[in-house]
Design an enzyme around this catalytic site. Sequence first.
Site, PDB file in Angstrom:
ATOM      1  N   ASP A   1       0.654  -1.278  -0.082  1.00  0.00           N
ATOM      2  CA  ASP A   1      -0.123  -0.095   0.073  1.00  0.00           C
ATOM      3  C   ASP A   1       1.003   1.240  -0.024  1.00  0.00           C
ATOM      4  O   ASP A   1       2.036   1.247   0.438  1.00  0.00           O
ATOM      5  CB  ASP A   1      -0.844   0.213   1.350  1.00  0.00           C
TER       6      ASP A   1
ATOM      7  N   ASN B   1     -12.890  -2.953   2.522  1.00  0.00           N
ATOM      8  CA  ASN B   1     -13.794  -1.925   2.546  1.00  0.00           C
ATOM      9  C   ASN B   1     -14.693  -2.035   1.157  1.00  0.00           C
ATOM     10  O   ASN B   1     -13.950  -2.457   0.264  1.00  0.00           O
ATOM     11  CB  ASN B   1     -13.226  -0.328   2.590  1.00  0.00           C
TER      12      ASN B   1
ATOM     13  N   GLY C   1     -16.184   2.919   3.243  1.00  0.00           N
ATOM     14  CA  GLY C   1     -14.949   3.490   3.458  1.00  0.00           C
ATOM     15  C   GLY C   1     -13.949   2.927   1.971  1.00  0.00           C
ATOM     16  O   GLY C   1     -12.822   3.052   2.038  1.00  0.00           O
ATOM     17  N   GLN C   2     -14.710   2.334   1.006  1.00  0.00           N
ATOM     18  CA  GLN C   2     -13.858   2.176  -0.129  1.00  0.00           C
ATOM     19  C   GLN C   2     -13.749   3.347  -1.054  1.00  0.00           C
ATOM     20  O   GLN C   2     -14.396   4.198  -1.323  1.00  0.00           O
ATOM     21  CB  GLN C   2     -14.840   1.110  -1.241  1.00  0.00           C
TER      22      GLN C   2
ATOM     23  N   HIS D   1     -10.212  -5.389  -3.344  1.00  0.00           N
ATOM     24  CA  HIS D   1      -8.845  -5.606  -2.803  1.00  0.00           C
ATOM     25  C   HIS D   1      -8.854  -5.841  -1.366  1.00  0.00           C
ATOM     26  O   HIS D   1      -9.988  -5.495  -0.394  1.00  0.00           O
ATOM     27  CB  HIS D   1      -7.903  -4.473  -2.959  1.00  0.00           C
TER      28      HIS D   1
ATOM     29  N   HIS E   1      -7.132  -5.675   2.191  1.00  0.00           N
ATOM     30  CA  HIS E   1      -5.832  -4.976   2.961  1.00  0.00           C
ATOM     31  C   HIS E   1      -5.255  -6.056   3.996  1.00  0.00           C
ATOM     32  O   HIS E   1      -6.067  -6.925   4.628  1.00  0.00           O
ATOM     33  CB  HIS E   1      -6.331  -3.681   3.754  1.00  0.00           C
TER      34      HIS E   1
END
Length: 119
Positions: free
Chosen positions: A33, A93, A99-100, A106, A108
């Site tokens: 990230d 998310n 919260g995307q 994906h 995390h």
Amino acid sequence: MSVDANCIFCKIVAGQIPSRKVFEDEDLFAFHDIAPWAPVHFLIIPKLHIPSMAHVGPEHASLLGKIMTLAPKLALEQGCNPYPQGGFRIVTNTGAEGGQEVHHLHVHVMGGPRPWLRG
Ligand code: AMP
């Protein structure tokens, strides 16, 4: 749609945007990230452009299984400490209220010694 030409993560898979790659096979791509919350923070994505977890169906079961079984292996390789004292957090998310920010599915994977910046 297998690839979205406007998607930043599709561009990362294609090598059109640089990334710090953690893993790649025929179905998946993983990379660090760009704004890590934790000492270890990488993303695992399908190469297939699936916008979010809200878009998955039974046809994606094996792909999602691959992501979830890869996560613990990569977490250790990337420096997460072993369970149970160590461990890691897996977050996906979904949608605006979830919260995307990037609309390519994906996962995390975050870990490493605390405190973390967030999370
Ligand atoms: P989310 O809020 O779950 O959609 O998270 C998107 C994540 O993608 C954030 O943690 C960003 O820091 C990360 N991100 C965005 N652009 C890049 C990039 N070019 N390379 C690596 N990570 C990125």
